[in-house]
Design a protein around this motif. Sequence first.
Motif, short mmCIF file in Angstrom:
data_model
loop_
_atom_site.label_atom_id
_atom_site.label_comp_id
_atom_site.label_asym_id
_atom_site.label_seq_id
_atom_site.Cartn_x
_atom_site.Cartn_y
_atom_site.Cartn_z
N MET A 145 0.80 -1.27 0.06
CA MET A 145 0.12 -0.08 -0.09
C MET A 145 0.79 1.20 0.01
O MET A 145 0.58 2.28 -0.91
CB MET A 145 -0.93 0.08 1.15
N PHE A 146 1.96 1.20 0.85
CA PHE A 146 2.72 2.43 0.83
C PHE A 146 3.57 2.65 -0.42
O PHE A 146 3.88 3.78 -0.77
CB PHE A 146 3.93 2.49 2.22
N LEU A 147 3.96 1.48 -1.15
CA LEU A 147 4.84 1.46 -2.50
C LEU A 147 3.79 2.22 -3.47
O LEU A 147 4.41 3.01 -4.39
CB LEU A 147 4.95 0.09 -3.08
N LEU A 148 2.39 1.87 -3.32
CA LEU A 148 1.44 2.83 -4.41
C LEU A 148 1.12 4.32 -3.82
O LEU A 148 1.03 4.92 -4.76
CB LEU A 148 0.15 2.00 -4.10
N SER A 149 1.09 4.61 -2.49
CA SER A 149 0.73 5.73 -2.17
C SER A 149 2.06 6.68 -2.45
O SER A 149 1.66 7.98 -2.57
CB SER A 149 0.19 5.83 -0.68
N CYS A 150 3.27 6.49 -2.06
CA CYS A 150 4.24 7.43 -2.14
C CYS A 150 4.59 8.11 -3.37
O CYS A 150 4.63 9.38 -3.63
CB CYS A 150 5.57 6.67 -1.71
N ALA A 208 -5.78 7.81 1.32
CA ALA A 208 -6.35 6.84 1.76
C ALA A 208 -5.83 5.45 1.55
O ALA A 208 -5.85 4.75 2.46
CB ALA A 208 -7.84 6.98 0.59
N LEU A 209 -4.89 5.38 0.37
CA LEU A 209 -4.33 3.95 0.25
C LEU A 209 -3.07 4.12 1.38
O LEU A 209 -3.00 2.85 2.07
CB LEU A 209 -3.62 3.99 -1.04
N ALA A 243 9.87 -3.17 0.51
CA ALA A 243 11.17 -4.40 1.13
C ALA A 243 10.75 -4.48 2.51
O ALA A 243 11.09 -5.86 2.79
CB ALA A 243 12.43 -3.66 0.68
N LEU A 244 10.59 -3.48 3.20
CA LEU A 244 10.54 -4.02 4.52
C LEU A 244 9.21 -5.02 4.78
O LEU A 244 9.32 -5.84 5.57
CB LEU A 244 10.11 -2.77 5.40
N GLY A 245 8.25 -4.58 4.15
CA GLY A 245 7.06 -5.35 4.26
C GLY A 245 7.29 -6.98 3.73
O GLY A 245 7.09 -7.97 4.41
N ALA A 246 8.01 -7.10 2.56
CA ALA A 246 8.37 -8.22 2.11
C ALA A 246 9.20 -8.96 2.99
O ALA A 246 9.12 -10.28 3.19
CB ALA A 246 9.10 -8.19 0.76
N LEU A 274 9.81 7.88 -4.66
CA LEU A 274 9.89 6.68 -5.05
C LEU A 274 10.80 5.56 -4.32
O LEU A 274 10.10 4.14 -4.03
CB LEU A 274 10.24 6.57 -6.63
N LEU A 275 11.84 5.92 -3.83
CA LEU A 275 12.59 5.18 -3.03
C LEU A 275 12.17 4.91 -1.63
O LEU A 275 12.16 3.81 -1.07
CB LEU A 275 14.11 5.89 -3.00
N LEU A 276 11.15 5.84 -1.10
CA LEU A 276 10.75 5.62 0.13
C LEU A 276 9.58 4.61 0.12
O LEU A 276 9.46 3.79 0.97
CB LEU A 276 9.79 7.00 0.54
N GLY A 277 8.95 4.69 -1.15
CA GLY A 277 7.81 3.63 -1.29
C GLY A 277 8.48 2.30 -1.51
O GLY A 277 7.90 1.03 -1.07
#
Length: 429
Positions: free
Chosen positions: A294-299, A322-323, A391-394, A383-386
């Motif tokens: 979700m954070f990868l999409l939102s950032c 929202a995401l 990566a943390l989630g994975a 983009l790097l933040l997302g």
Amino acid sequence: MTMMKRGAGGRMSEESEAGPQRALIVASFVNRVGNGLFNAASILYFTLVVHLPATQVGAGLTIAGLCGLAAGIPAGNLADRYGPRVIWLIAFAVQAVSMAAFVLIDSWLVFVLLATVDRLAATAGGAAGGALIARVSGERPAAFRARLRTFVNLGVVMGTLGAAVALQIDTRAAYTALILANAASFAGAALVVLLGVPAYPPLPRPEQHRRWSVLTDRPYVSFVALYSAMGLQYQTVALLLPIWLSAHTDAPRWTVAAVYAINSGVCVLLQSRLGSKVETLRQGGRAFRLAGLMFLLSCPLMALTADVPAWVAPVLAVLAVALHSLGEVWESSAGYALGFGLAPDHAQGQYQGLLGIGFNAGQALAPLVLTGVVLGLGHTGWLLLGLFFAALGAAATPLVGWAERTRPALSAPDAPAEDSADGSARLSS
């Protein structure tokens, strides 16, 4: 949480758990209303009323925050040894007094001393409070924790709205009222817990237990690092996005208030619905991975607000938040499942103490990382933040597997489905 069994020192029956749960929810709600009142106006009070330079206020809060980390594990050990309720009550009593004393400060040194006492007590209360949640959670801990966080979020929102009134009045008396109300919230929350939550006795500890044994638990220490790094997501909405919207987009100023409202609303509305489904370790790992996605999409969507017309930017910002807020719900639910589930029952205080230390340290570093690195890199930084969050989630899934291999009692090999909604894969110690 590692599940406490029925019987002596164990999990309460379904009939007896409702009262303590309600009391802890009410106490947490009261306390967070006070926090919302104070946090929204504290900086203005210290700078405009006490007349401390903003740089001194920032330095003082940093010093206090770093010193406060020292209380985490010792307070957790005390909670494990003497019972979590008594340590939690002492911590809240200290915070009530130190908060009330803020109305008397007249120098930077006094400010730093009081802020340090407050942070030490807050860290101690966090460790003991985590252990207390572990004892109160009942037969459906994920559902209880989700309800608890829902009311915590709601309390902060209500407190912030109340602070807006005082900010509009903008007098010393108004700010003083906010501070004293926050002090009263600590006392009120403590009274509710004193009257409504039992004084649980300490759980038996194995012979190999040590006061610093959490530091040798590599899977848990790794989880603390993972969770603390993912905690940057809170400051992404609270700090980074408002700066970005103000300095790099043509979005109207009300957009900042809108994203705060959306963030709070999504968390309040969805926390119980989604969080109650995150019970086991594997469900926690999956929720953590979903949060990263979700954070990868939102950032990147947040970054794109700088590239669209003024009327499109608010719409894009609201969609992104929202995401992001949906990810926050998954992340907090995973934090509960893994933070409690990887900790042994007899040492919940110690383990929650380390988790609090890691999270608070991450929050202290967040402004430096987000404003110094992400803002400095612009769109690339977003983009790097997302990607960092993803990566943390994975990483959570292999971490859960590692933890299960080192904690055979936590595995549920005979469960027909690893994410059974009825808790058939529930943990036990």
